[in-house]
Scaffold this motif. Sequence first.
Motif, PDB file in Angstrom:
ATOM      1  N   SER A  75      -4.419 -11.324   5.394  1.00 35.64           N
ATOM      2  CA  SER A  75      -3.009 -11.534   5.094  1.00 35.64           C
ATOM      3  C   SER A  75      -2.476 -12.617   6.008  1.00 35.64           C
ATOM      4  O   SER A  75      -2.828 -12.676   7.182  1.00 35.64           O
ATOM      5  N   SER A  98      -8.180  -4.988  10.434  1.00 37.01           N
ATOM      6  CA  SER A  98      -8.002  -6.392  10.090  1.00 37.01           C
ATOM      7  C   SER A  98      -7.596  -6.513   8.628  1.00 37.01           C
ATOM      8  O   SER A  98      -8.021  -5.721   7.779  1.00 37.01           O
ATOM      9  N   ALA A  99      -6.804  -7.529   8.360  1.00 35.67           N
ATOM     10  CA  ALA A  99      -6.302  -7.749   7.004  1.00 35.67           C
ATOM     11  C   ALA A  99      -6.358  -9.229   6.665  1.00 35.67           C
ATOM     12  O   ALA A  99      -6.049 -10.070   7.509  1.00 35.67           O
ATOM     13  N   ARG A 105      -3.430  -2.862   2.898  1.00 34.85           N
ATOM     14  CA  ARG A 105      -3.806  -4.269   2.974  1.00 34.85           C
ATOM     15  C   ARG A 105      -4.920  -4.509   3.991  1.00 34.85           C
ATOM     16  O   ARG A 105      -5.487  -5.592   4.031  1.00 34.85           O
ATOM     17  N   TYR A 106      -5.199  -3.518   4.804  1.00 35.69           N
ATOM     18  CA  TYR A 106      -6.204  -3.671   5.857  1.00 35.69           C
ATOM     19  C   TYR A 106      -7.579  -3.267   5.332  1.00 35.69           C
ATOM     20  O   TYR A 106      -7.757  -2.175   4.799  1.00 35.69           O
ATOM     21  N   ASP A 107      -8.532  -4.179   5.498  1.00 36.20           N
ATOM     22  CA  ASP A 107      -9.853  -3.993   4.914  1.00 36.20           C
ATOM     23  C   ASP A 107     -10.842  -3.282   5.833  1.00 36.20           C
ATOM     24  O   ASP A 107     -11.676  -2.503   5.374  1.00 36.20           O
ATOM     25  N   TYR A 166      -7.829 -13.685  10.480  1.00 36.47           N
ATOM     26  CA  TYR A 166      -7.321 -12.397  10.032  1.00 36.47           C
ATOM     27  C   TYR A 166      -6.035 -12.004  10.748  1.00 36.47           C
ATOM     28  O   TYR A 166      -5.886 -12.230  11.948  1.00 36.47           O
TER      29      TYR A 166
END
Length: 124
Positions: free
Chosen positions: A101, A98-99, A110-112, A32
Amino acid sequence: QVQLVESGGGLVQTGGSLRLSCAASGRTFSTYTMGWFRQAPGKEREFVAAINWSGSTTNYADSVKGRFTISRDNAKNTVYLQMRSLKPEDTAVYYCASARSGIPTIIKSRYDYWGQGTQVTVSS
């Protein structure tokens, strides 16, 4: 699923330093991109710094360049934010996230996964 827990916040005087840590659960931590964001009272949550999965690429907000350093230790599932030359305007709740990406994106959406945040207060 990833669980993130921040620590290291506190009260510091102007010009002081703090190191924030973010411990992550999950075996996929090393895949991540990790980021730090902050939110001051009455303001939007804003990007601070990000680091890609290997630690080879980082990204910083202009307001913290040269003062903050993001790093990670994949063996410990931990990401750090070293903060130096702190200013009162750095006062905020700091969140790690965290993403999925490949690049250290600055885009919040974009961050989950997000931690619960840690308070940083810089007194003048």
